[in-house]
Design an enzyme around this catalytic site. Structure first.
Site, PDB file in Angstrom:
ATOM      1  N   CYS A   1      -1.970   1.514   7.797  1.00 14.94           N
ATOM      2  CA  CYS A   1      -3.017   0.316   7.898  1.00 14.94           C
ATOM      3  C   CYS A   1      -4.164   0.917   7.231  1.00 14.94           C
ATOM      4  O   CYS A   1      -4.720   1.970   7.293  1.00 14.94           O
ATOM      5  CB  CYS A   1      -3.397  -0.401   9.099  1.00 14.94           C
ATOM      6  SG  CYS A   1      -4.346  -1.667   8.849  1.00 14.94           S
ATOM      7  N   LEU A   2      -4.743   0.117   6.121  1.00 12.10           N
ATOM      8  CA  LEU A   2      -6.141   0.242   5.534  1.00 12.10           C
ATOM      9  C   LEU A   2      -7.306   0.494   6.423  1.00 12.10           C
ATOM     10  O   LEU A   2      -8.224   1.174   6.150  1.00 12.10           O
ATOM     11  CB  LEU A   2      -6.255  -0.451   4.368  1.00 12.10           C
ATOM     12  CG  LEU A   2      -5.219  -0.632   3.154  1.00 12.10           C
ATOM     13  CD1 LEU A   2      -5.509  -1.446   2.142  1.00 12.10           C
ATOM     14  CD2 LEU A   2      -5.081   0.816   2.465  1.00 12.10           C
TER      15      LEU A   2
ATOM     16  N   GLN B   1      -9.696  -7.999   7.524  1.00 10.91           N
ATOM     17  CA  GLN B   1      -9.953  -6.459   7.265  1.00 10.91           C
ATOM     18  C   GLN B   1     -10.967  -6.195   6.404  1.00 10.91           C
ATOM     19  O   GLN B   1     -11.581  -5.241   6.354  1.00 10.91           O
ATOM     20  CB  GLN B   1      -8.585  -6.052   6.546  1.00 10.91           C
ATOM     21  CG  GLN B   1      -7.493  -5.589   7.527  1.00 10.91           C
ATOM     22  CD  GLN B   1      -6.418  -4.959   6.696  1.00 10.91           C
ATOM     23  OE1 GLN B   1      -5.701  -5.794   6.120  1.00 10.91           O
ATOM     24  NE2 GLN B   1      -6.242  -3.905   6.781  1.00 10.91           N
TER      25      GLN B   1
ATOM     26  N   GLY C   1      -0.727  -4.213   1.294  1.00 11.00           N
ATOM     27  CA  GLY C   1      -0.994  -5.456   1.903  1.00 11.00           C
ATOM     28  C   GLY C   1      -2.315  -5.300   2.592  1.00 11.00           C
ATOM     29  O   GLY C   1      -2.882  -4.620   2.901  1.00 11.00           O
TER      30      GLY C   1
ATOM     31  N   HIS D   1      -2.928  -9.255  11.282  1.00 13.48           N
ATOM     32  CA  HIS D   1      -4.330  -9.053  11.273  1.00 13.48           C
ATOM     33  C   HIS D   1      -5.016 -10.428  11.401  1.00 13.48           C
ATOM     34  O   HIS D   1      -6.188 -10.375  11.827  1.00 13.48           O
ATOM     35  CB  HIS D   1      -4.666  -8.765   9.807  1.00 13.48           C
ATOM     36  CG  HIS D   1      -4.395  -7.117   9.755  1.00 13.48           C
ATOM     37  ND1 HIS D   1      -5.377  -6.267  10.511  1.00 13.48           N
ATOM     38  CD2 HIS D   1      -3.792  -6.262   9.152  1.00 13.48           C
ATOM     39  CE1 HIS D   1      -5.245  -4.982  10.472  1.00 13.48           C
ATOM     40  NE2 HIS D   1      -4.084  -4.864   9.365  1.00 13.48           N
TER      41      HIS D   1
ATOM     42  N   HIS E   1       2.869  -7.653   9.359  1.00 11.44           N
ATOM     43  CA  HIS E   1       1.695  -6.824   9.641  1.00 11.44           C
ATOM     44  C   HIS E   1       0.454  -7.390   9.293  1.00 11.44           C
ATOM     45  O   HIS E   1      -0.583  -7.490  10.074  1.00 11.44           O
ATOM     46  CB  HIS E   1       1.892  -5.527   9.027  1.00 11.44           C
ATOM     47  CG  HIS E   1       0.676  -4.463   8.970  1.00 11.44           C
ATOM     48  ND1 HIS E   1       0.858  -3.230   9.509  1.00 11.44           N
ATOM     49  CD2 HIS E   1      -0.504  -4.622   8.319  1.00 11.44           C
ATOM     50  CE1 HIS E   1      -0.443  -2.527   9.495  1.00 11.44           C
ATOM     51  NE2 HIS E   1      -1.168  -3.406   8.923  1.00 11.44           N
ATOM     52  N   GLU E   2       0.578  -7.940   8.104  1.00  8.55           N
ATOM     53  CA  GLU E   2      -0.636  -8.564   7.511  1.00  8.55           C
ATOM     54  C   GLU E   2      -1.027  -9.964   8.389  1.00  8.55           C
ATOM     55  O   GLU E   2      -2.294 -10.383   8.579  1.00  8.55           O
ATOM     56  CB  GLU E   2      -0.773  -9.084   6.151  1.00  8.55           C
ATOM     57  CG  GLU E   2      -0.431  -7.829   5.356  1.00  8.55           C
ATOM     58  CD  GLU E   2      -1.628  -6.829   5.381  1.00  8.55           C
ATOM     59  OE1 GLU E   2      -2.597  -6.976   5.839  1.00  8.55           O
ATOM     60  OE2 GLU E   2      -1.214  -5.541   5.376  1.00  8.55           O
TER      61      GLU E   2
END
Length: 187
Positions: free
Chosen positions: A107-108, A64, A59, A153, A149-150
């Protein structure tokens, strides 16, 4: 029929976008709604997918990569070429379903850090797809977790903000070069 963007699920040596890491203020700013789904937005979605696959993610949200637009890309099955990714433009959770369950998240934008987070097991989410068509889906388990989660963000929230065990969180963050001062507690 589900609209899909054609993007190979491969790692690129030089992905098109740069992922920002925790501590960068860009991750804490809320994203703006997208007024029109056009070729520019579709190209952004392609670039986000390529960047996500190149970073072994499932994701990615536009903030991000430093872009304050309400768009996320999700693919809980990056190893299955036959399963298309989802592009969610202006996503909104309409309903939470089932129990709140613990699940490990990473998380990235916080590479290497993995902690348990409590989230509802299922959701109903509405959004526009990459053609601009309004859609509503019900998601559960991993897909529901990734979408929640996304969407966080898009609102300037990181998964670490929800981690209940501060000691474990502090240890994980330090081990990977991050700091508790960048966590904004959500209770």
């Amino acid at each position: 029929m589900v609209a899909t963007l054609s993007v190979p699920k491969v790692k690129l040596k030089h992905p098109p976008l740069r992922i920002h890491h925790m501590g960068d203020k860009v991750l804490r700013q809320p994203a703006k709604r997208i007024s029109q789904v056009n070729d520019e937005i579709r190209q952004l979605a392609r670039d986000m997918l390529q960047t996500m696959y190149s970073s072994d993610g499932i994701g990615l949200a536009a903030p991000q990569v430093g872009i304050h637009k309400r768009i996320i890309v999700v693919d809980p099955y990056p190893d299955k070429a036959e399963v298309p990714p989802l592009v969610l433009i202006n996503p909104e959770i309409r309903e939470y379903l089932g129990e709140t369950v613990a699940g490990q998240e990473g998380c990235l934008s916080i590479p290497g850090v993995f902690c348990d987070v409590m989230r509802p097991a299922g959701i109903v989410v509405s959004f526009k797809d990459e053609t601009g068509r309004p859609r509503t889906i019900q998601a559960d388990d991993l897909l529901a977790r990734v979408i929640q989660h996304e969407i966080d963000h898009l609102n300037g929230v990181l998964f670490v903000d929800y981690v209940e065990n501060e000691l474990v969180l502090d240890q994980e963050l330090r081990k990977h070069g991050f700091h508790m001062q960048d966590v904004q507690r959500k209770r």
